[in-house]
Motif scaffolding. Structure first.
Motif, PDB file in Angstrom:
ATOM      1  N   CYS A 137      40.867 133.258   2.602  1.00 10.48           N
ATOM      2  CA  CYS A 137      40.845 134.276   3.153  1.00 10.48           C
ATOM      3  C   CYS A 137      40.159 133.951   4.720  1.00 10.48           C
ATOM      4  O   CYS A 137      39.065 133.852   4.694  1.00 10.48           O
ATOM      5  CB  CYS A 137      40.395 135.432   2.557  1.00 10.48           C
ATOM      6  N   PRO A 138      40.987 133.975   5.936  1.00 12.33           N
ATOM      7  CA  PRO A 138      40.414 133.698   7.194  1.00 12.33           C
ATOM      8  C   PRO A 138      39.260 134.483   7.564  1.00 12.33           C
ATOM      9  O   PRO A 138      38.444 134.275   8.409  1.00 12.33           O
ATOM     10  CB  PRO A 138      41.585 133.687   8.188  1.00 12.33           C
ATOM     11  N   ILE A 139      39.522 135.786   7.035  1.00 13.34           N
ATOM     12  CA  ILE A 139      38.239 136.858   7.453  1.00 13.34           C
ATOM     13  C   ILE A 139      37.268 137.083   6.335  1.00 13.34           C
ATOM     14  O   ILE A 139      36.241 137.724   6.442  1.00 13.34           O
ATOM     15  CB  ILE A 139      38.690 138.167   7.804  1.00 13.34           C
ATOM     16  N   ASN A 141      37.029 137.966   3.102  1.00  8.59           N
ATOM     17  CA  ASN A 141      36.969 139.223   2.420  1.00  8.59           C
ATOM     18  C   ASN A 141      36.274 138.857   1.394  1.00  8.59           C
ATOM     19  O   ASN A 141      36.353 137.558   0.542  1.00  8.59           O
ATOM     20  CB  ASN A 141      38.325 139.492   2.028  1.00  8.59           C
ATOM     21  N   ILE A 143      36.306 138.749  -1.891  1.00  9.10           N
ATOM     22  CA  ILE A 143      37.329 139.029  -2.914  1.00  9.10           C
ATOM     23  C   ILE A 143      36.601 139.045  -4.401  1.00  9.10           C
ATOM     24  O   ILE A 143      37.040 140.123  -5.111  1.00  9.10           O
ATOM     25  CB  ILE A 143      38.184 137.910  -2.941  1.00  9.10           C
ATOM     26  N   THR A 172      46.796 143.961   6.568  1.00  7.40           N
ATOM     27  CA  THR A 172      46.962 142.819   6.043  1.00  7.40           C
ATOM     28  C   THR A 172      47.343 142.787   4.464  1.00  7.40           C
ATOM     29  O   THR A 172      48.120 142.020   4.028  1.00  7.40           O
ATOM     30  CB  THR A 172      45.486 142.181   5.963  1.00  7.40           C
ATOM     31  N   CYS A 176      50.058 140.111   4.879  1.00  2.00           N
ATOM     32  CA  CYS A 176      49.567 138.697   5.092  1.00  2.00           C
ATOM     33  C   CYS A 176      49.995 137.773   4.083  1.00  2.00           C
ATOM     34  O   CYS A 176      50.575 138.538   2.972  1.00  2.00           O
ATOM     35  CB  CYS A 176      48.026 139.043   4.508  1.00  2.00           C
ATOM     36  N   ALA A 178      48.828 135.913   2.199  1.00  2.00           N
ATOM     37  CA  ALA A 178      47.776 135.789   1.163  1.00  2.00           C
ATOM     38  C   ALA A 178      47.484 134.411   0.898  1.00  2.00           C
ATOM     39  O   ALA A 178      47.548 133.856  -0.227  1.00  2.00           O
ATOM     40  CB  ALA A 178      48.304 136.406  -0.194  1.00  2.00           C
ATOM     41  N   PRO A 179      46.826 133.651   1.875  1.00  2.00           N
ATOM     42  CA  PRO A 179      46.353 132.168   1.661  1.00  2.00           C
ATOM     43  C   PRO A 179      45.535 132.365   0.713  1.00  2.00           C
ATOM     44  O   PRO A 179      45.086 131.171  -0.014  1.00  2.00           O
ATOM     45  CB  PRO A 179      45.916 131.683   2.943  1.00  2.00           C
ATOM     46  N   CYS A 180      44.634 133.591   0.454  1.00  2.00           N
ATOM     47  CA  CYS A 180      43.658 133.577  -0.543  1.00  2.00           C
ATOM     48  C   CYS A 180      44.037 133.149  -1.835  1.00  2.00           C
ATOM     49  O   CYS A 180      43.526 132.455  -2.737  1.00  2.00           O
ATOM     50  CB  CYS A 180      42.798 135.094  -0.475  1.00  2.00           C
ATOM     51  N   ILE A 197      45.155 139.242  -5.463  1.00  2.00           N
ATOM     52  CA  ILE A 197      44.332 139.767  -4.573  1.00  2.00           C
ATOM     53  C   ILE A 197      44.737 140.824  -3.498  1.00  2.00           C
ATOM     54  O   ILE A 197      44.429 141.854  -3.189  1.00  2.00           O
ATOM     55  CB  ILE A 197      43.532 138.613  -3.990  1.00  2.00           C
ATOM     56  N   LYS A 198      45.978 140.259  -2.991  1.00  6.87           N
ATOM     57  CA  LYS A 198      46.502 141.168  -2.160  1.00  6.87           C
ATOM     58  C   LYS A 198      46.982 142.660  -2.581  1.00  6.87           C
ATOM     59  O   LYS A 198      46.920 143.578  -1.728  1.00  6.87           O
ATOM     60  CB  LYS A 198      47.841 140.293  -1.309  1.00  6.87           C
ATOM     61  N   GLU A 201      43.817 144.478  -2.656  1.00  6.85           N
ATOM     62  CA  GLU A 201      43.419 145.094  -1.449  1.00  6.85           C
ATOM     63  C   GLU A 201      44.270 146.202  -1.123  1.00  6.85           C
ATOM     64  O   GLU A 201      43.497 147.276  -0.439  1.00  6.85           O
ATOM     65  CB  GLU A 201      43.885 143.851  -0.434  1.00  6.85           C
ATOM     66  N   VAL A 564      45.980 137.983  10.016  1.00  5.56           N
ATOM     67  CA  VAL A 564      44.758 137.966   9.615  1.00  5.56           C
ATOM     68  C   VAL A 564      43.949 137.008  10.413  1.00  5.56           C
ATOM     69  O   VAL A 564      42.582 137.087  10.652  1.00  5.56           O
ATOM     70  CB  VAL A 564      44.840 137.359   8.091  1.00  5.56           C
TER      71      VAL A 564
HETATM   72  S1  SF4 Z   1      45.548 139.036   1.504  1.00  2.00           S
HETATM   73 FE1  SF4 Z   1      43.819 140.060   2.083  1.00  2.00          FE
HETATM   74  S2  SF4 Z   1      42.160 138.828   1.007  1.00  2.00           S
HETATM   75 FE2  SF4 Z   1      44.040 137.479   1.085  1.00  2.00          FE
HETATM   76  S3  SF4 Z   1      43.988 135.996   2.900  1.00  2.00           S
HETATM   77 FE3  SF4 Z   1      45.161 138.050   3.403  1.00  2.00          FE
HETATM   78  S4  SF4 Z   1      43.327 139.465   4.336  1.00  2.00           S
HETATM   79 FE4  SF4 Z   1      42.342 138.069   3.047  1.00  2.00          FE
END
Ligand code: SF4
Ligand code: FAD
Length: 611
Positions: A137-139, A141, A143, A172, A176, A178-180, A197-198, A201, A564
């Protein structure tokens, strides 16, 4: 899953990923053993009690762990991944509503809070959570933390965790990629499945809005320092939010008639309901951020760049990367019927907005055909060819289908990606480059019976009807595309040329750099390789351009990217601006800021800025 992991453990250790897999297997086995002990029946209580008494000096034994803790430790072994499915293609393609099912009340049992909590419990709470590192996650989070809180039903605390790192999780959690999840340790071993994860969120943030936990929170004190942000995409909005919360006075200039950048005109309604954006912008306004729309900085008739710089203590440029890649050298390119994806998407979304003041018209098809300035652009009744893939290409497909196009073809110059990650060329935890079926592809398959994509294909000519009026008859109506198959090096394969019918060709091949006008108006330097605004990535000069007090963030600095990443850049540029104020001793003492704040209160509703 255990079986797969055991196989991986026996395989001779080679790559870092392989060694890590072995470590995880061992850890899994330890966990397994531990959780078996935790859930062991009471016959073992005497031995556990004696071991407890030996380890705590004869004190009474600790209470047994709650059942939930026991099942949590084994959850990733025992519970299968269940992601929230989109609404069925047959249903969603009939309207412009979001492709996601709405909350607990709908036909999607996977969307219920109970299922999402159970899915969150699959999180292994890894020692090194790759999901929240830069490959995930680039920010960043938090998780594992929000997963654990959601699993415990602590939704409000999960929201507090989520909002501490993410300014706009309602965006997001919808758009997103979701690279996470690509970096999730639970997905390291082929055949295993990452945590959802997404979806967690989305469950957290949707609940937060429903429960009224998301509220305007104006800063308690004001510094009196003024920052102008140019561009209101996710980078500009995140920067504005952060700077405002730091107590600075923030004004955002946006060229378009509405705030949001590509969140507003770009990403279509079915991926992000525009009411979510409006809700968030209204909150920022209540917190004191000023928005000036229809204000194109540095362009003829727009706000003057130097005057803006002089009126503020710092300027943040977040104008996106808006110059699209073209096929200018291809025969027949000039003339009607060939358009950039962003022109098509913007016009379609503006027409929708016009048709419904709320920005969404459920049940309406072809609404985008209502006139909106310039040439009306609508795919209804047309053979559409989308040239280029990615999010932009998919959004053109989804939009054309909702306008009742006659046929749909999507050309991708690259070859079809593999179904499984190539562990050597594309190892975990990098984003898996695999074949995916996005919402638009599934919808086209539903409407026309097949996936619309043709991989390894390129355009040789835009074929036009004769007598269109242009020189050499080249401006006639578009009637077909001459295409050819290409190899991995994009070289045409002999004998594969053919024509496909086409009335509307949409160029969705990405963006090259920001527009020159604003760059020149501020005399900004750009990088030699990319022509993006030159502002260093690291160190004391991070986010600073060559012009004193002018900073850059988002796609105009890093190149075309993701929402993101734009939020990440917005957050970081705000820190860089604040630090520059500190470095120059511009921040006043606490007493002064309190006085300043009370006098500024009377300004609310007007403008913080002179002229
Ligand atoms: S889905 Fe949410 S937790 Fe995953 S990379 Fe995107 S912003 Fe981050
Ligand atoms: C069609 C499409 C679909 C996408 N889908 C996804 C997705 O599903 N998921 C994802 O993560 N990413 C997606 N992206 C990428 C993502 O939208 C961008 O990376 C992100 O929006 C960049 O944010 P930004 O704030 O840097 O710029 P932008 O969002 O481009 O915003 C820049 C803003 O600056 C304004 N502006 C420009 N010049 C001026 C000026 N001179 N004066 C005033 N204002 C100006 C523009 O009007 C615009 O509003 C998509 C991109 C496109 C094009």
């Amino acid at each position: 899953m255990l079986q797969t992991m055991s196989c991986a453990a026996r395989a001779p250790g080679r790559s870092a990923a392989g060694r890590l897999a072995s470590a995880i297997v061992q850890r899994t086995q330890r966990r397994h053993a531990a959780s078996s002990a935790l859930s062991a029946p009471s016959t073992s209580s005497s031995s556990s009690s004696s071991s407890s008494s030996s380890s705590n000096g004869g004190q009474s034994p600790p209470p047994p762990p709650p059942a939930a803790a026991s099942s949590r430790a084994r959850a990733f072994l025992e519970i299968e991944r269940k992601s929230t499915a989109y609404r069925p293609a047959s249903d969603r393609v009939q309207d412009w509503g979001e492709i996601f099912p709405a909350g607990d009340s709908t036909q999607q049992p996977e969307a219920t809070a109970a299922v999402r909590a159970e899915q969150a419990s699959r999180c292994m709470d890894c020692g090194t959570p790759f999901c929240q590192t830069h490959t995930g996650c680039p920010i960043h989070n938090l998780i594992p933390e929000f997963n654990s809180l959601a699993a415990d039903g602590e939704w409000k605390r999960a929201w507090e965790s989520l909002r501490s790192t993410n300014n706009f999780p309602e965006f997001t959690s919808r758009v997103c990629p979701a690279p996470c999840e690509g970096a999730c340790v639970a997905g390291l071993v082929p055949g295993d499945e990452p945590i959802t994860i997404k979806n967690t969120e989305q469950a957290i943030v949707d609940r937060a809005w429903e429960e009224g936990w998301v509220r305007a929170n104006p800063p308690k004190t004001r510094t009196g320092l003024r920052v102008v942000v140019i561009g209101s995409g996710p980078a500009g909005l995140a920067a504005a939010d952060e700077l405002n919360q730091m107590g600075h006075l923030v004004r955002v200039h946006e060229r378009e008639d509405t705030v949001g950048g590509l969140l507003q005109y770009g990403i279509p309604n079915m991926k992000l309901d525009k009411r979510r954006l409006a809700q968030r912008v209204s909150l920022l306004e209540q917190e004191g951020v000023e928005f000036h729309t229809n204000s194109a900085v540095g362009e003829p008739g727009g706000a003057d760049a130097h005057a803006l710089r002089a009126s503020a203590d710092a300027v943040v440029i977040a104008v996106g990367s808006t110059v699209p890649r073209d096929l200018e050298a291809t025969a027949g390119r000039e003339g009607p019927g060939v358009h950039f994806a962003m022109e098509y998407l913007t016009k379609s979304q503006k027409a929708l907005r016009q048709a419904s003041k709320e920005g969404v018209a459920r049940g309406g098809r072809g609404l985008a055909s209502s006139a909106w300035g310039g040439e009306d652009l609508d795919a209804g009744g047309k053979h559409v060819v989308v040239i280029g893939g990615g999010d932009t290409g998919t959004d053109c497909i989804g939009t054309s289908l909702r306008q009742d196009c006659k046929s749909m073809l999507n050309l991708e110059i690259v070859q079809r990606p593999p179904d499984e990650r190539d562990a050597a060329a594309n190892p975990w935890p990098a984003w898996p480059r695999i074949f995916r079926v996005d919402y638009g592809h599934a919808e086209a398959a539903h409407v026309f019976g097949a996936d619309p994509r043709e991989f390894g294909a390129s355009v040789l000519e835009f074929v036009r009807e004769e007598g269109g009026g242009g020189e050499g008859g080249g401006q006639g109506k578009l009637k077909a595309l001459k295409i050819v198959s290409v190899d991995e090096g994009f070289e045409p394969i002999e004998g594969t040329e053919r024509e496909v019918p086409c009335d509307l060709a949409l160029l969705a091949m990405g963006f090259v750099h920001p527009e020159r006008q604003l760059v020149d108006a501020f005399s900004l330097e750009t990088t030699r390789q990319t022509d993006n605004i030159d502002a260093p990535y690291d160190g004391a000069g991070a986010y600073k351009t060559n012009v004193d007090g002018v900073f850059a963030a988002g796609d105009c600095r890093r190149g075309q990217s993701l929402v993101v990443w734009a939020i990440n850049e917005g957050r970081n540029v705000a820190t860089a601006v604040h630090q520059s104020f500190k470095d120059r001793n511009m921040l006043r003492s606490k007493g002064d800021t309190q006085k300043m704040s009370s006098s500024l209160e009377t300004w609310m509703g007007g403008s913080f800025f002179s002229p």
